[in-house]
Design an enzyme around this catalytic site. Structure first.
Site, PDB file in Angstrom:
ATOM      1  CB  CYS A  53      -0.862   0.044   1.115  1.00  0.00           C
ATOM      2  SG  CYS A  53      -1.577   1.352   1.446  1.00  0.00           S
ATOM      3  CB  CYS A  58      -3.249   2.691  -1.919  1.00  0.00           C
ATOM      4  SG  CYS A  58      -3.837   0.778  -0.769  1.00  0.00           S
ATOM      5  CE  LYS A  61      -4.803   4.327  -6.375  1.00  0.00           C
ATOM      6  NZ  LYS A  61      -5.878   2.222  -6.351  1.00  0.00           N
ATOM      7  N   GLY A 156       1.100 -10.509  -1.981  1.00  0.00           N
ATOM      8  CA  GLY A 156       1.254 -10.780  -3.169  1.00  0.00           C
ATOM      9  C   GLY A 156       2.207  -9.640  -3.440  1.00  0.00           C
ATOM     10  NE  ARG A 157       7.069  -7.319  -5.395  1.00  0.00           N
ATOM     11  CZ  ARG A 157       8.019  -7.664  -5.092  1.00  0.00           C
ATOM     12  NH1 ARG A 157       8.367  -7.404  -3.529  1.00  0.00           N
ATOM     13  NH2 ARG A 157       8.870  -7.257  -5.921  1.00  0.00           N
ATOM     14  CG  PHE A 177       4.221   3.825  -8.588  1.00  0.00           C
ATOM     15  CD1 PHE A 177       3.166   4.334  -8.942  1.00  0.00           C
ATOM     16  CD2 PHE A 177       3.485   2.134  -7.698  1.00  0.00           C
ATOM     17  CE1 PHE A 177       1.226   4.192  -9.471  1.00  0.00           C
ATOM     18  CE2 PHE A 177       2.253   1.920  -8.367  1.00  0.00           C
ATOM     19  CZ  PHE A 177       1.375   2.524  -9.183  1.00  0.00           C
ATOM     20  CE1 TYR A 193      -6.992  -1.378  -7.229  1.00  0.00           C
ATOM     21  CE2 TYR A 193      -7.513  -3.376  -7.238  1.00  0.00           C
ATOM     22  CZ  TYR A 193      -6.888  -2.554  -6.543  1.00  0.00           C
ATOM     23  OH  TYR A 193      -6.155  -2.890  -5.178  1.00  0.00           O
ATOM     24  CD  GLU A 197      -6.935   2.667  -8.822  1.00  0.00           C
ATOM     25  OE1 GLU A 197      -8.274   2.222  -8.475  1.00  0.00           O
ATOM     26  OE2 GLU A 197      -5.689   1.579  -8.964  1.00  0.00           O
ATOM     27  CG  HIS A 460     -28.545  22.185  -4.148  1.00  0.00           C
ATOM     28  ND1 HIS A 460     -28.450  21.043  -5.337  1.00  0.00           N
ATOM     29  CD2 HIS A 460     -28.295  23.288  -5.188  1.00  0.00           C
ATOM     30  CE1 HIS A 460     -28.319  22.176  -6.128  1.00  0.00           C
ATOM     31  NE2 HIS A 460     -28.772  23.119  -6.350  1.00  0.00           N
ATOM     32  CD  GLU A 465     -28.105  18.036  -4.748  1.00  0.00           C
ATOM     33  OE1 GLU A 465     -29.042  18.356  -4.098  1.00  0.00           O
ATOM     34  OE2 GLU A 465     -27.297  18.229  -5.046  1.00  0.00           O
TER      35      GLU A 465
HETATM   36  P1  FAD Z   1       1.181  -6.080   1.790  1.00  0.00           P
HETATM   37  O1  FAD Z   1       1.239  -5.044   2.308  1.00  0.00           O
HETATM   38  O2  FAD Z   1       1.964  -6.142   0.081  1.00  0.00           O
HETATM   39  O3  FAD Z   1       2.697  -6.208   2.978  1.00  0.00           O
HETATM   40  C1  FAD Z   1       3.056  -7.571   3.263  1.00  0.00           C
HETATM   41  C2  FAD Z   1       4.860  -7.618   3.614  1.00  0.00           C
HETATM   42  O4  FAD Z   1       5.178  -8.749   3.449  1.00  0.00           O
HETATM   43  C3  FAD Z   1       5.833  -7.150   2.113  1.00  0.00           C
HETATM   44  O5  FAD Z   1       6.152  -6.329   2.488  1.00  0.00           O
HETATM   45  C4  FAD Z   1       6.777  -8.172   1.355  1.00  0.00           C
HETATM   46  O6  FAD Z   1       7.464  -7.724   0.847  1.00  0.00           O
HETATM   47  C5  FAD Z   1       6.711  -8.831   2.564  1.00  0.00           C
HETATM   48  N1  FAD Z   1       7.064 -10.711   2.414  1.00  0.00           N
HETATM   49  C6  FAD Z   1       6.492 -11.813   1.551  1.00  0.00           C
HETATM   50  N2  FAD Z   1       6.649 -12.965   1.886  1.00  0.00           N
HETATM   51  C7  FAD Z   1       7.582 -12.868   3.102  1.00  0.00           C
HETATM   52  C8  FAD Z   1       8.600 -13.422   3.686  1.00  0.00           C
HETATM   53  N3  FAD Z   1       8.738 -14.644   3.622  1.00  0.00           N
HETATM   54  N4  FAD Z   1       9.304 -13.002   4.672  1.00  0.00           N
HETATM   55  C9  FAD Z   1       9.134 -11.611   4.848  1.00  0.00           C
HETATM   56  N5  FAD Z   1       8.535 -10.491   4.320  1.00  0.00           N
HETATM   57  C10 FAD Z   1       7.776 -11.225   3.087  1.00  0.00           C
HETATM   58  N6  FAD Z   1      -5.687  -1.537  -2.059  1.00  0.00           N
HETATM   59  C11 FAD Z   1      -6.886  -0.082  -1.005  1.00  0.00           C
HETATM   60  O7  FAD Z   1      -7.505  -0.111   0.081  1.00  0.00           O
HETATM   61  N7  FAD Z   1      -6.663   1.199  -1.728  1.00  0.00           N
HETATM   62  C12 FAD Z   1      -6.788   1.027  -3.054  1.00  0.00           C
HETATM   63  O8  FAD Z   1      -6.755   1.944  -3.834  1.00  0.00           O
HETATM   64  C13 FAD Z   1      -5.387   0.220  -3.420  1.00  0.00           C
HETATM   65  N8  FAD Z   1      -5.130   0.792  -4.515  1.00  0.00           N
HETATM   66  C14 FAD Z   1      -3.902  -0.353  -4.973  1.00  0.00           C
HETATM   67  C15 FAD Z   1      -2.637  -0.396  -6.135  1.00  0.00           C
HETATM   68  C16 FAD Z   1      -2.060  -1.292  -6.538  1.00  0.00           C
HETATM   69  C17 FAD Z   1      -1.076  -0.511  -7.725  1.00  0.00           C
HETATM   70  C18 FAD Z   1      -1.498  -2.248  -6.180  1.00  0.00           C
HETATM   71  C19 FAD Z   1      -1.045  -3.091  -6.151  1.00  0.00           C
HETATM   72  C20 FAD Z   1      -2.528  -2.538  -5.033  1.00  0.00           C
HETATM   73  C21 FAD Z   1      -3.595  -1.375  -4.328  1.00  0.00           C
HETATM   74  N9  FAD Z   1      -4.234  -1.575  -2.820  1.00  0.00           N
HETATM   75  C22 FAD Z   1      -5.260  -1.117  -2.787  1.00  0.00           C
HETATM   76  C23 FAD Z   1      -4.076  -3.308  -2.840  1.00  0.00           C
HETATM   77  C24 FAD Z   1      -3.377  -3.244  -0.573  1.00  0.00           C
HETATM   78  O9  FAD Z   1      -2.581  -2.367  -0.875  1.00  0.00           O
HETATM   79  C25 FAD Z   1      -3.322  -4.354  -0.700  1.00  0.00           C
HETATM   80  O10 FAD Z   1      -4.428  -5.154  -0.675  1.00  0.00           O
HETATM   81  C26 FAD Z   1      -2.547  -4.007   0.704  1.00  0.00           C
HETATM   82  O11 FAD Z   1      -1.547  -3.690   0.751  1.00  0.00           O
HETATM   83  C27 FAD Z   1      -2.627  -5.495   1.543  1.00  0.00           C
HETATM   84  O12 FAD Z   1      -1.707  -5.714   2.174  1.00  0.00           O
HETATM   85  P2  FAD Z   1      -1.367  -6.935   3.042  1.00  0.00           P
HETATM   86  O13 FAD Z   1      -0.491  -6.695   4.313  1.00  0.00           O
HETATM   87  O14 FAD Z   1      -2.205  -8.191   3.364  1.00  0.00           O
HETATM   88  O15 FAD Z   1      -0.035  -7.490   2.403  1.00  0.00           O
HETATM   89  P1  NA7 Z   2      -6.926  -8.590 -11.556  1.00  0.00           P
HETATM   90  O1  NA7 Z   2      -7.653  -7.354 -11.330  1.00  0.00           O
HETATM   91  O2  NA7 Z   2      -7.378  -9.932 -11.210  1.00  0.00           O
HETATM   92  O3  NA7 Z   2      -7.296  -8.643 -12.867  1.00  0.00           O
HETATM   93  C1  NA7 Z   2      -5.780  -8.254 -13.718  1.00  0.00           C
HETATM   94  C2  NA7 Z   2      -6.077  -8.231 -15.234  1.00  0.00           C
HETATM   95  O4  NA7 Z   2      -5.450  -9.002 -16.339  1.00  0.00           O
HETATM   96  C3  NA7 Z   2      -7.647  -8.807 -15.677  1.00  0.00           C
HETATM   97  O5  NA7 Z   2      -8.369  -8.196 -16.790  1.00  0.00           O
HETATM   98  C4  NA7 Z   2      -7.874 -10.368 -16.394  1.00  0.00           C
HETATM   99  O6  NA7 Z   2      -8.289 -10.585 -17.685  1.00  0.00           O
HETATM  100  C5  NA7 Z   2      -5.868  -9.943 -16.841  1.00  0.00           C
HETATM  101  N1  NA7 Z   2      -4.940 -11.027 -17.446  1.00  0.00           N
HETATM  102  C6  NA7 Z   2      -4.500 -11.768 -16.659  1.00  0.00           C
HETATM  103  N2  NA7 Z   2      -4.196 -12.979 -17.401  1.00  0.00           N
HETATM  104  C7  NA7 Z   2      -3.590 -12.366 -18.313  1.00  0.00           C
HETATM  105  C8  NA7 Z   2      -2.606 -12.642 -19.098  1.00  0.00           C
HETATM  106  N3  NA7 Z   2      -1.959 -13.591 -19.621  1.00  0.00           N
HETATM  107  N4  NA7 Z   2      -2.998 -11.669 -20.665  1.00  0.00           N
HETATM  108  C9  NA7 Z   2      -4.101 -11.000 -20.941  1.00  0.00           C
HETATM  109  N5  NA7 Z   2      -4.966 -10.481 -20.105  1.00  0.00           N
HETATM  110  C10 NA7 Z   2      -4.480 -10.699 -18.300  1.00  0.00           C
HETATM  111  O7  NA7 Z   2      -5.914  -8.276 -11.334  1.00  0.00           O
HETATM  112  P2  NA7 Z   2      -4.743  -6.401 -10.516  1.00  0.00           P
HETATM  113  O8  NA7 Z   2      -4.193  -6.508 -11.326  1.00  0.00           O
HETATM  114  O9  NA7 Z   2      -5.969  -5.022 -11.434  1.00  0.00           O
HETATM  115  O10 NA7 Z   2      -5.221  -6.353  -8.904  1.00  0.00           O
HETATM  116  C11 NA7 Z   2      -4.844  -7.102  -8.021  1.00  0.00           C
HETATM  117  C12 NA7 Z   2      -5.376  -7.110  -6.959  1.00  0.00           C
HETATM  118  O11 NA7 Z   2      -5.391  -6.541  -6.566  1.00  0.00           O
HETATM  119  C13 NA7 Z   2      -7.596  -8.159  -7.207  1.00  0.00           C
HETATM  120  O12 NA7 Z   2      -7.048  -9.774  -7.358  1.00  0.00           O
HETATM  121  C14 NA7 Z   2      -7.914  -7.091  -7.024  1.00  0.00           C
HETATM  122  O13 NA7 Z   2      -8.911  -7.507  -5.690  1.00  0.00           O
HETATM  123  C15 NA7 Z   2      -7.386  -6.768  -5.988  1.00  0.00           C
HETATM  124  P3  NA7 Z   2      -9.817 -11.235 -16.738  1.00  0.00           P
HETATM  125  O14 NA7 Z   2     -10.425 -10.815 -16.484  1.00  0.00           O
HETATM  126  O15 NA7 Z   2      -8.826 -12.892 -16.398  1.00  0.00           O
HETATM  127  O16 NA7 Z   2     -10.189 -12.277 -18.668  1.00  0.00           O
END
Ligand code: FAD
Ligand code: NA7
Length: 484
Positions: A53, A58, A61, A156-157, A177, A193, A197, A460, A465
């Protein structure tokens, strides 16, 4: 409770979920360590504590989205009488520096906060040895840690598609970023999304994004709203390559990326060149490094299934945040679930996380926010005959002077058809969508009905509204466009 273990609790992952859980556990008297480790991306991007995040999600972004909205606002300002140069251009490297400076200050505050709250922060990659033992790989050595309980909060990644050149030449949101050069003409692959975005703010910043859509836009969201989001982006000059998948990425002699792709319906192949290819094809849970089998924790795909108390199949091992299977992947969900888990473990609480009716926003140029059920899910759950949809297009006052398009400003309430007409879901496409929906989310959780909604006096002139003015049902077939 302390037994012979080094800690009462070890939290693996210092992101939204892990930090909230670790801090709350300490406040309730537990001895806690929190491991966090970030593996660099294929092009070498890395970041500090705080998780997705703060570093690559977040926060950056929203800042880039804001940068893009500001550019739009400057152009609008001219119509409002400001003398502005309409040839303004953003400076990508200045923007990246400002965003990264903010992130670094948050990383710093996080480290200080952990120290103050007496959470031991370990910058190491954790993997299980057995259900009570973990090895943390540190920079130069390893450390064995034992604990009574473990919380897995590894998040996740981004995924890379399995095609030639994907990893070598493509980037993901993990890199965007902090990208050290302008993205230029960008192919955004994926219409979730994150893809939309990123495409949205890139366009607002003056670049040329194209979105490649494999099947549908914004899977999981209300599809009528999703298509309106896509149309509003298309109208702003962001092309959508529909029913298309990438086949390969090659680097040409001039440094540009040649992407070959295929239409999945017609089989027709095509190609184009881009400066940047951004994969936004979903995210995978970071279970691999954890050696979960050593602890006996089972996985579902790359996620971990938990019960309603966030317990895995191993009684002293819990999981929260993005790593859990089948729950919304959002920061506030991760934070609250982590906090409630710590209170149950160490504060004598019984309160469980409620994952239903979580509001969310898609920060596209015209924002979309919603809470509760999509129209299709309401119909699936209650049957078309039992669902009433109130809807309307509207015209934000502030859009008139700069003559902004009002074509896609639309909202709807999905409700019970009879009885009290309980509201199942609210959907809003327009300015400051998240701010509009947040309060309604509390109302919906409190049992909001259509009757209450339309008897609420509006503020308003606002766009929020409009929810108090919904009178046309889809079933009536009446035109939901306002007269003027
Ligand atoms: P993370 O924040 O991913 O934290 C997990 C941490 O654990 C990471 O630092 C990772 O490197 C570390 N880790 C992993 N494996 C290990 C290990 N074996 N040992 C030690 N450390 C480890 N959410 C919103 O609510 N609003 C938004 O607008 C929004 N925008 C987003 C935009 C983008 C581009 C992305 C990618 C995500 C966005 N999210 C948004 C989702 C939000 O970022 C995640 O839901 C949130 O960060 C999840 O938190 P978490 O603690 O589960 O995981
Ligand atoms: P999402 O919401 O899982 O969306 C991934 C998008 O990428 C979706 O439109 C998929 O299409 C598309 N997709 C997946 N694999 C492929 C391949 N191989 N080729 C082309 N397009 C593909 O992921 P986001 O990254 O936006 O968000 C990640 C998570 O964060 C999401 O799960 C949220 O809950 C929070 P599809 O609809 O599967 O055909």
């Amino acid at each position: 409770v302390q037994g012979n273990y080094d800690y009462d609790l070890v939290v693996i992952g210092g992101g939204s979920a892990g930090l909230a859980c670790a801090k709350e556990a300490v406040q309730n008297g537990a001895r806690v360590a929190c491991l966090d480790y970030v593996k660099p991306t294929p092009i070498g991007t890395k970041w500090g504590v705080g998780g997705t995040c703060v570093n690559v999600g977040c926060i950056p972004k929203k800042l880039m989205h804001q940068a893009s909205l500001l550019g739009e606002a400057v152009h609008e300002a001219a119509a409002y009488g400001w003398n502005v140069d309409d040839k303004i251009k953003p400076d990508w490297s200045k923007l990246v520096t400002s965003v990264q400076n903010h992130i670094k200050s948050v990383n710093w505050v996080t480290r200080v906060d952990l120290r103050d709250k007496k959470v031991e922060y370990i910058n190491g990659l954790g993997s299980f040895v057995d259900p009570h033992t973990m090895v943390a790989k540190l920079k130069t050595n390893e450390r064995t840690i034992t604990a009574e309980n473990f919380v897995i909060a590894v998040g996740g990644r981004p995924r890379y598609p399995d095609i030639p050149g994907a990893v070598e030449y493509g980037i993901t949101s993990d890199d965007l970023f902090s990208l050290d050069h302008e993205p230029g003409k960008t192919l955004v692959v994926g219409a979730g999304y994150i893809g939309l975005e990123c495409a949205g703010f890139l366009k607002g910043l003056g670049y040329e994004p194209t979105v490649m859509v494999r099947s549908i836009v914004l899977r999981g969201f209300d599809q009528q709203m999703a298509e309106l989001v896509a149309s509003s982006m298309d109208e702003r000059g962001i092309p959508f390559l529909r029913k298309t998948v990438p086949l390969s990425v090659e680097k040409q002699d001039d440094g540009k990326l040649l992407v070959k792709y295929k239409n999945t319906e017609t089989g027709e192949e095509g190609e184009d060149t881009y400066d940047t290819v951004l994969w936004a094809v979903g995210r995978k849970g970071l279970v691999e490094d954890l050696n979960l089998s050593n602890a006996g924790v089972t996985t579902v795909k790359d996620k971990i299934q938990v019960d309603t108390k966030e317990t895995t199949n191993v009684p002293n091992i819990y999981a929260v945040g993005d790593i859990i299977y089948g729950k919304p992947e959002l920061t506030p969900v991760a934070v609250l679930a982590g906090r409630l888990l710590a209170r149950r473990l160490y504060g004598g609480s019984n309160q469980r996380m409620d994952y239903s009716d979580v509001a969310t926003t898609v920060f596209t140029p015209l924002e979309y926010a919603c809470v509760g059920l999509s129209e299709e899910d309401a119909v699936k759950q209650y049957g078309a005959d039992n669902v009433e949809v109130f809807h309307g297009y509207y015209k934000p006052t502030e859009f008139f002077i700069p003559q902004k398009s009002v074509r896609y400003c639309y909202l709807k309430a999905v409700a019970e058809r009879s009885g009290d007409q309980r509201v199942y879901g609210l959907h809003y496409l327009g300015p400051v969508a998240g701010e509009v929906i947040q309060g309604f989310a509390a109302a919906l959780k409190s049992g909001l009905t259509i009757n209450t909604l339309i008897n609420t006096v509006g503020i308003h002139p606002t766009t929020a509204e409009e929810f108090t003015r919904l009178s046309i049902t889809k079933r009536s077939g009446l035109d939901p466009t306002p007269a003027s």
